[in-house]
Design a protein around this motif. Structure first.
Motif, PDB file in Angstrom:
ATOM      1  N   PHE A 172       0.839  -1.201   0.000  1.00 23.19           N
ATOM      2  CA  PHE A 172       0.000   0.000   0.000  1.00 23.19           C
ATOM      3  C   PHE A 172       0.874   1.251   0.000  1.00 23.19           C
ATOM      4  CE2 PHE A 172      -3.133  -2.994   2.188  1.00 23.19           C
ATOM      5  CZ  PHE A 172      -3.694  -3.350   0.978  1.00 23.19           C
ATOM      6  N   LEU A 190       3.841   1.510  -1.374  1.00 22.99           N
ATOM      7  CA  LEU A 190       4.380   1.681  -2.732  1.00 22.99           C
ATOM      8  C   LEU A 190       3.326   2.265  -3.666  1.00 22.99           C
ATOM      9  CD1 LEU A 190       6.387  -1.670  -3.081  1.00 22.99           C
ATOM     10  CD2 LEU A 190       7.357   0.629  -3.114  1.00 22.99           C
ATOM     11  N   ILE A 191       2.076   1.789  -3.528  1.00 23.25           N
ATOM     12  CA  ILE A 191       1.016   2.297  -4.401  1.00 23.25           C
ATOM     13  C   ILE A 191       0.768   3.785  -4.118  1.00 23.25           C
ATOM     14  CG2 ILE A 191      -1.445   2.151  -4.963  1.00 23.25           C
ATOM     15  CD1 ILE A 191      -1.288  -0.838  -4.374  1.00 23.25           C
ATOM     16  N   PHE A 192       0.610   4.102  -2.820  1.00 27.56           N
ATOM     17  CA  PHE A 192       0.312   5.498  -2.466  1.00 27.56           C
ATOM     18  C   PHE A 192       1.410   6.437  -2.934  1.00 27.56           C
ATOM     19  CE2 PHE A 192      -3.205   4.432   0.288  1.00 27.56           C
ATOM     20  CZ  PHE A 192      -3.984   5.560   0.122  1.00 27.56           C
ATOM     21  N   ALA A 252       2.582  -0.007 -10.392  1.00 25.72           N
ATOM     22  CA  ALA A 252       2.088  -0.063  -9.012  1.00 25.72           C
ATOM     23  C   ALA A 252       1.238  -1.318  -8.794  1.00 25.72           C
ATOM     24  CB  ALA A 252       1.302   1.199  -8.685  1.00 25.72           C
ATOM     25  N   SER A 253       0.344  -1.618  -9.743  1.00 27.33           N
ATOM     26  CA  SER A 253      -0.525  -2.786  -9.550  1.00 27.33           C
ATOM     27  C   SER A 253       0.211  -4.081  -9.881  1.00 27.33           C
ATOM     28  CB  SER A 253      -1.786  -2.651 -10.393  1.00 27.33           C
ATOM     29  OG  SER A 253      -1.462  -2.498 -11.759  1.00 27.33           O
ATOM     30  N   ILE A 287       3.424  -4.769  -9.020  1.00 35.34           N
ATOM     31  CA  ILE A 287       4.194  -5.196  -7.847  1.00 35.34           C
ATOM     32  C   ILE A 287       3.301  -6.058  -6.951  1.00 35.34           C
ATOM     33  CG2 ILE A 287       5.426  -4.417  -5.803  1.00 35.34           C
ATOM     34  CD1 ILE A 287       6.311  -1.976  -7.267  1.00 35.34           C
ATOM     35  N   PHE A 302      -7.471  -3.443  -0.390  1.00 33.07           N
ATOM     36  CA  PHE A 302      -7.236  -3.432  -1.838  1.00 33.07           C
ATOM     37  C   PHE A 302      -8.450  -2.865  -2.579  1.00 33.07           C
ATOM     38  CE2 PHE A 302      -3.728  -6.670  -1.579  1.00 33.07           C
ATOM     39  CZ  PHE A 302      -2.802  -5.911  -2.263  1.00 33.07           C
ATOM     40  N   ILE A 358      -8.550   0.909  -2.000  1.00 32.24           N
ATOM     41  CA  ILE A 358      -7.437   1.626  -2.626  1.00 32.24           C
ATOM     42  C   ILE A 358      -7.525   1.551  -4.152  1.00 32.24           C
ATOM     43  CG2 ILE A 358      -4.934   1.571  -2.953  1.00 32.24           C
ATOM     44  CD1 ILE A 358      -4.725   0.888   0.008  1.00 32.24           C
ATOM     45  N   MET A 406     -10.162   3.850  -5.464  1.00 32.31           N
ATOM     46  CA  MET A 406      -9.647   5.222  -5.441  1.00 32.31           C
ATOM     47  C   MET A 406      -8.634   5.437  -6.565  1.00 32.31           C
ATOM     48  SD  MET A 406      -7.542   6.929  -2.369  1.00 32.31           S
ATOM     49  CE  MET A 406      -6.000   6.556  -3.193  1.00 32.31           C
ATOM     50  N   LEU A 407      -7.758   4.458  -6.718  1.00 29.67           N
ATOM     51  CA  LEU A 407      -6.723   4.563  -7.741  1.00 29.67           C
ATOM     52  C   LEU A 407      -7.344   4.649  -9.129  1.00 29.67           C
ATOM     53  CD1 LEU A 407      -3.713   4.572  -8.203  1.00 29.67           C
ATOM     54  CD2 LEU A 407      -3.698   2.093  -8.128  1.00 29.67           C
TER      55      LEU A 407
END
Lengths: 342, 450
Positions: free
Chosen positions: A94, A96-98, B67-68, B70, B413, B416, B419-420
């Motif tokens: 989380f 890394l994503i943020f 990002a997704s 990883i 998840f 997030i 939101m992403l």
């Protein structure tokens, strides 16, 4: 299981090289994240973001490749650690994503509140990632409870022992220092003057943490120092480490920014080497029941698999190193504040 | 819900989310190479503008993809540790190749693509664009090799006992060319081309509708429409090749595709309908014996049905059936739409066809629906196996992760990613509204940019 040419040791080294590459490269952009909130103006923050702009996601690829190499070469370590450290690793993801999102989105709107929210996310995520990476390393030194089936038997809170948290804080300090030096290297004028102050501040912070961690390691986890006693030649590594660290303030003082940054890279690499030398040939220590530890012998892939992967690495790595260096060369020099991308 | 169900939902959700982005990168990468290539050859500044605009979009797509991505790599270990121990020796080679030949290439040269306009010569920049495009394709190769090995394991031996039982590689090229890898690779890559092409067509159609940036839109369409046509038309062929492989290697999956329960009968080609696995009935508009004919050039030839398999080895038939036909149907729609667009575009009439333009704007969703549906039918069709015939999905789960932890991460998840995705759309929208302007570039006339 002893493989010819000691393939397993070779892969221990290769995984180590990839993770060290990650620590050096993402280390400075995570460090930029920790000092980021101290920057005085929006322009300064944007300059810092643009300093890491062209390279930060390439830097993260070292983590992806390091994780992939771990999965490939030592699948039992990958399986045990990633499932055993479930919640911390989720937090890491989380983070890394943020962080990625914050970098991409913060400058897209003029709103001060929008930017502030992303700035805080970016800063906190950077600190969190460094902290978690350090806590994970710390637990590798302490050892974690494993069963005969190689599965993790502890809980989330087993991982939050004081020593590992100390290693986590030390990692944050190290990356802060490393990132501040990168900021000095990439900026000019007022921001650079401020970054120079960050360097001195963070070096002191890191030196204290480093001293504490070293004492704690020698007192409580002497197995990490075992090899340095039996084979004193290894002592060259901590010596290089200390020399590199001492060289940083000297080069900063002489405004020799590139040398300061290279010294910092050497410091990070030699710290990773210290960790690797202390750990070898173990990968995950079992504590208690050391007989269940995962080592490069019982946790590796087969000889055939390691040989194939080594061939791939030997064929591919020269290209990777060549064009990665070329790309850093293309983006050498100071950030131009007249043309900010972020 | 138990830990297994939760972990499966989490994997499905995060993989579905991730699978939005790489197909765009792969298809858009090819279009970038074409646009920039035309610019270098003709020196027409409209193509330069178009290239620069689409590079900016590419960068956003790539960032969310990394990002997704990883998350995907971590998740094998976090949630499927037994599976990871089982396949690590095989996947190792594919992952090593992906890391070294694809990831570094793509991410490294992307920096030059986005930030290097005034730092390198146009030829070096073009070379970087080609490298990024190749990198995304190489990535697809290795991930499809690994995924296909799960479908059709080959070149392995089983070693070890109990928790240490695992598959070990015996031949690298046997892994790379396992029975389904090349068919599935080609089908997926062509699907990705269509995804990129429809994306560019959609945004350009939007500009034509709004009568903005029409030069750039026309330039992009000149490349993207033919590309969309070629990719859409290729799909039935590559798909057929893939199905022929499934017929040979995974007959239970094929039977589920067509809702075929009776091994004494020829297989019909279903167009639309539903199937009820508990009664073994399929009610549908179908062409009798057509699937048998397509596979064996013999409409009378019986095809193995689900009756040959014990019920515990059945995939979730109704899901596989529906997602498969959804993919095929949407694919047909894409062919029709791209041909129609090409016909009007060649006549120079596209800007006047408001209805068609509106349809093309919305059609950005079509390849994604087909991608997700096709992927679902392929992976659900593999069930109940995580590695076909060797390891059951229920056996692959992490032992040390309690359900409560998986539930926590699943909720996070979901939040997030929602939101992403909203942010991604928002950013995309603002970039598209801003359009292919020269504004950013003109400021970067000096050498020291970024």
């Amino acid at each position: 299981m002893d493989y010819p040419f000691d393939l397993q040791t070779t892969w221990f080294l290769l995984v180590g090289v990839l993770l060290t590459g990650y620590a050096i490269l993402d280390g400075f952009d995570l460090g930029i994240g920790t000092v980021y909130l101290l920057a005085k103006s929006d322009l300064h923050r944007r300059t810092l973001l643009n300093a890491i702009g062209p390279v930060w996601d390439g830097n993260e690829v070292w983590l992806i490749t390091g994780g992939g190499a771990l999965f490939a070469a030592f699948p039992h370590v990958y399986a045990t650690v990633f499932s055993g450290f479930y919640l911390p690793f989720m937090l890491l993801l989380f983070g890394l994503i943020f962080r990625a999102v914050a970098i991409e989105f913060r400058s897209k709107l003029e709103s001060a509140r929008w930017r502030q929210a992303w700035d805080v996310s970016f800063g906190l995520a950077s600190v969190l990632i460094a902290l978690l990476a350090g806590v994970a390393l710390g637990n590798m030194i302490v050892g974690v409870p494993l069963g005969p089936d190689m599965e993790y038997k502890g809980t989330f809170f087993t991982l939050l022992n004081p020593y590992s948290v100390l290693v986590g804080v030390t990692t944050v300090a190290l990356f802060t220092m490393h990132g501040s030096i990168y900021a000095v290297l990439k900026t000019e004028g007022e921001l650079q003057e401020q970054a120079r102050k960050w360097v001195f501040g963070s070096i002191i912070f890191f030196a204290l943490c480093y001293l504490l961690t070293t004492m704690a390691t020698l007192l409580f986890f002497p197995h990490m120092a075992e090899k340095f006693r039996t084979q004193p030649l290894w002592l060259l590594v901590p010596m290089v480490n200390v020399l590199a660290l001492f060289n940083i303030p000297r080069e900063i003082y002489r405004r020799n920014e590139m040398m300061a940054f290279l010294s910092s890279c050497v410091a990070v690499a030699s710290l990773m080497a210290l960790f690797g030398i202390g750990l070898y040939p173990n990968l995950v220590l079992s504590n208690p029941n050391p007989e269940y530890s995962l080592t490069i012998r019982n946790a590796s892939s087969s000889e055939a698999s390691l040989t194939i992967m080594l061939t791939i690495a030997i064929l591919g790595m020269p290209f990777v190193l060549a064009y990665t260096s070329a790309i850093y060369w293309v983006f050498r020099g100071k950030v131009n504040t007249q043309a900010l991308h972020y | 819900m138990d830990a297994e169900t939760l972990a499966r939902i989490q994997f499905g959700l995060t993989a579905a989310f991730h699978f939005i982005f790489p197909p765009i990168s792969i298809g858009l990468g090819v279009i970038l190479v074409l646009l920039e290539g035309i610019y270098l050859k003709t020196k027409n500044p409209v193509y330069e503008l178009a290239t620069k605009f689409w590079v900016r979009i590419f960068a956003i797509v790539f960032a969310v993809g990394v990002a997704s991505g990883i998350v995907m790599e971590f998740q094998f270990g976090t949630n499927w540790s037994v599976y990871s121990r089982f396949v690590g020796d095989i996947f190792g080679s594919a992952l090593a190749a992906e890391g070294i030949f694809a990831f570094f290439l793509e991410s490294g040269f992307l920096a030059v693509l986005v930030f290097g306009w005034n730092r390198v010569t146009p030829k070096v920049h073009f070379l970087s664009t080609i490298m990024v495009m190749l990198g995304s394709h190489f990535s697809a190769i290795w991930i499809l090799v690994a995924n296909s090995w799960q479908q059709t394991p080959a070149a392995y031996k089983i070693a070890g006992e109990g928790v240490f039982r695992r598959a070990e590689i015996t031949d690298f090229w046997g892994l790379v060319f396992n029975p389904s890898s090349m068919d599935r690779l080609v089908h997926t890559v062509v699907a990705s081309w269509a995804t990129g092409a429809f994306f560019v067509v959609s945004v350009s159609a939007y500009y034509l509708l709004k009568q903005r940036h029409q030069d750039v839109a026309q330039a992009a369409l000149r490349v993207a429409i033919p590309f969309a046509v070629v990719a859409s038309l290729l799909q039935p062929l590559t798909g057929h090749k893939s199905v022929a492989g499934v017929a040979q290697n995974q007959p239970a999956k094929l039977a589920a595709f067509e809702g075929h329960y009776d091994s004494t009968k020829p297989m019909d080609l279903v167009l639309l309908g539903w199937t009820n696995p508990s009664t073994g009935q399929t009610t549908a508009i179908k062409i009798p014996g057509m699937a048998s004919w397509l596979l064996y050039r013999d409409a009378q030839r019986p095809v193995i049905g689900l009756d040959r398999f014990p019920k515990q080895d059945w995939p979730p038939v109704a899901w596989v059936f529906q997602t498969y036909h959804l993919m095929v149907g949407v694919g047909m729609l894409m062919i029709a739409l791209s041909l129609l667009a090409a016909w009007r575009f060649r006549a120079g009439k596209l800007p006047e066809c408001k209805g068609l333009l509106q349809a093309l704007v919305v059609a950005v969703a079509l390849p994604h629906i087909a991608n997700q549906a096709g992927w679902l039918s392929a992976e659900l069709g593999r069930q109940p196996w995580i590695v076909y015939g060797l390891l059951r999905t229920s056996e692959g789960l992490s032992k040390s992760v309690p359900g409560s932890h998986v539930l926590t991460s699943l909720i996070l998840f979901t939040v997030i990613y929602a939101m992403l995705f909203a942010l991604f759309l928002f950013l995309l929208d603002s970039k598209i509204k801003e359009g292919p302007t020269a504004k950013v570039e003109s400021k970067r006339s000096d050498r020291g940019l970024i």
